[in-house]
Design a protein around this motif. Sequence first.
Motif, PDB file in Angstrom:
ATOM      1  N   ALA A 139       0.815  -1.214   0.000  1.00 16.37           N
ATOM      2  CA  ALA A 139       0.000   0.000   0.000  1.00 16.37           C
ATOM      3  C   ALA A 139       0.849   1.264   0.000  1.00 16.37           C
ATOM      4  CB  ALA A 139      -0.927  -0.005   1.211  1.00 16.37           C
ATOM      5  N   CYS A 140       2.148   1.115   0.195  1.00 12.85           N
ATOM      6  CA  CYS A 140       3.016   2.295   0.274  1.00 12.85           C
ATOM      7  C   CYS A 140       4.198   2.148  -0.678  1.00 12.85           C
ATOM      8  CB  CYS A 140       3.507   2.501   1.704  1.00 12.85           C
ATOM      9  SG  CYS A 140       4.403   4.069   1.916  1.00 12.85           S
ATOM     10  N   ALA A 183      -1.262  10.551  -2.468  1.00  6.37           N
ATOM     11  CA  ALA A 183      -2.596  10.650  -1.873  1.00  6.37           C
ATOM     12  C   ALA A 183      -2.655  10.075  -0.464  1.00  6.37           C
ATOM     13  CB  ALA A 183      -3.610   9.953  -2.773  1.00  6.37           C
ATOM     14  N   ALA A 184      -1.858   9.048  -0.180  1.00  4.98           N
ATOM     15  CA  ALA A 184      -1.915   8.386   1.125  1.00  4.98           C
ATOM     16  C   ALA A 184      -0.807   8.856   2.069  1.00  4.98           C
ATOM     17  CB  ALA A 184      -1.832   6.879   0.937  1.00  4.98           C
ATOM     18  N   ARG A 189       1.576   9.738   7.764  1.00  5.43           N
ATOM     19  CA  ARG A 189       2.775   8.907   7.730  1.00  5.43           C
ATOM     20  C   ARG A 189       3.970   9.654   8.343  1.00  5.43           C
ATOM     21  NH1 ARG A 189       2.682   4.125   5.403  1.00  5.43           N
ATOM     22  NH2 ARG A 189       0.929   3.576   4.049  1.00  5.43           N
ATOM     23  N   ARG A 198      -2.580  15.938   8.527  1.00  3.45           N
ATOM     24  CA  ARG A 198      -3.816  15.697   7.793  1.00  3.45           C
ATOM     25  C   ARG A 198      -4.159  16.932   6.967  1.00  3.45           C
ATOM     26  NH1 ARG A 198      -4.447  10.255   7.988  1.00  3.45           N
ATOM     27  NH2 ARG A 198      -4.092   9.507  10.121  1.00  3.45           N
ATOM     28  N   THR A 238      -1.353  18.306   1.019  1.00  2.00           N
ATOM     29  CA  THR A 238      -1.310  17.738  -0.333  1.00  2.00           C
ATOM     30  C   THR A 238      -0.008  18.074  -1.052  1.00  2.00           C
ATOM     31  OG1 THR A 238      -2.383  19.706  -1.256  1.00  2.00           O
ATOM     32  CG2 THR A 238      -3.818  17.872  -0.579  1.00  2.00           C
TER      33      THR A 238
END
Length: 220
Positions: free
Chosen positions: A34-35, A124-125, A129, A190, A193
């Motif tokens: 996923a990363c 996007a994710a 992190r 959070r 972008t």
Amino acid sequence: MERKTRTQAWTICAALVLAAAVLATAASATPGAACGFCGKNLIKNPGAEAGAGITAVGAYGAVPGWTNEAGQFSAASYTFPNGWFSKRSKGSQARGKNYFFGGTTTDAVSAKATIGKQTIKLPAAAAGRKVTLGGWLGNYGTGPTANMTQVRAEFADPGGTVLARLRIGNDTTISGTDMAFRSRKGTVPRGATQVTIVVTFASGNNYKLAGADDLSLVLA
């Protein structure tokens, strides 16, 4: 009949153990899958290798992938005879032929600081992190006219509002004609972008000979 029942029970048990092992393997593989961007340097041209580094006073070495915001953000060759850093200087073992520096042009000398920037679109994710900002920093001179190196990572929302910052430098413990590695960890906020890497060679009223090399921004 009893023997058959035991055999069926052992078969079911073995199947359950196998299923659990498969699920555990899949679960452990999911984060990595996923990363795909984790562990990779997000900064483009992180060592000023793209383009030609200057080798003469007054020359300007454009740095592809970076924007000159103030002064004269440049790339210098380690063979630049008037530079503060050379191939003999301590620094990154992976360094190439060039490094970032503040400049020797009229614009560099007259500016309070030389500033270069690079804005990077975050995956996007990325939000939430862990992130590490790192790089090799070198200063020039001491006292009020010293050139000091600072690198910041500014995380912003789509409108450009800065949500969080990571910074390495200014670091007065770095001296001489050597560079030293510095790093700092944080978390991508959070709503972020994009991230802008800001390299500043500040202070001084003459040539800005402070430098930086092999910068990195890595997510985990």
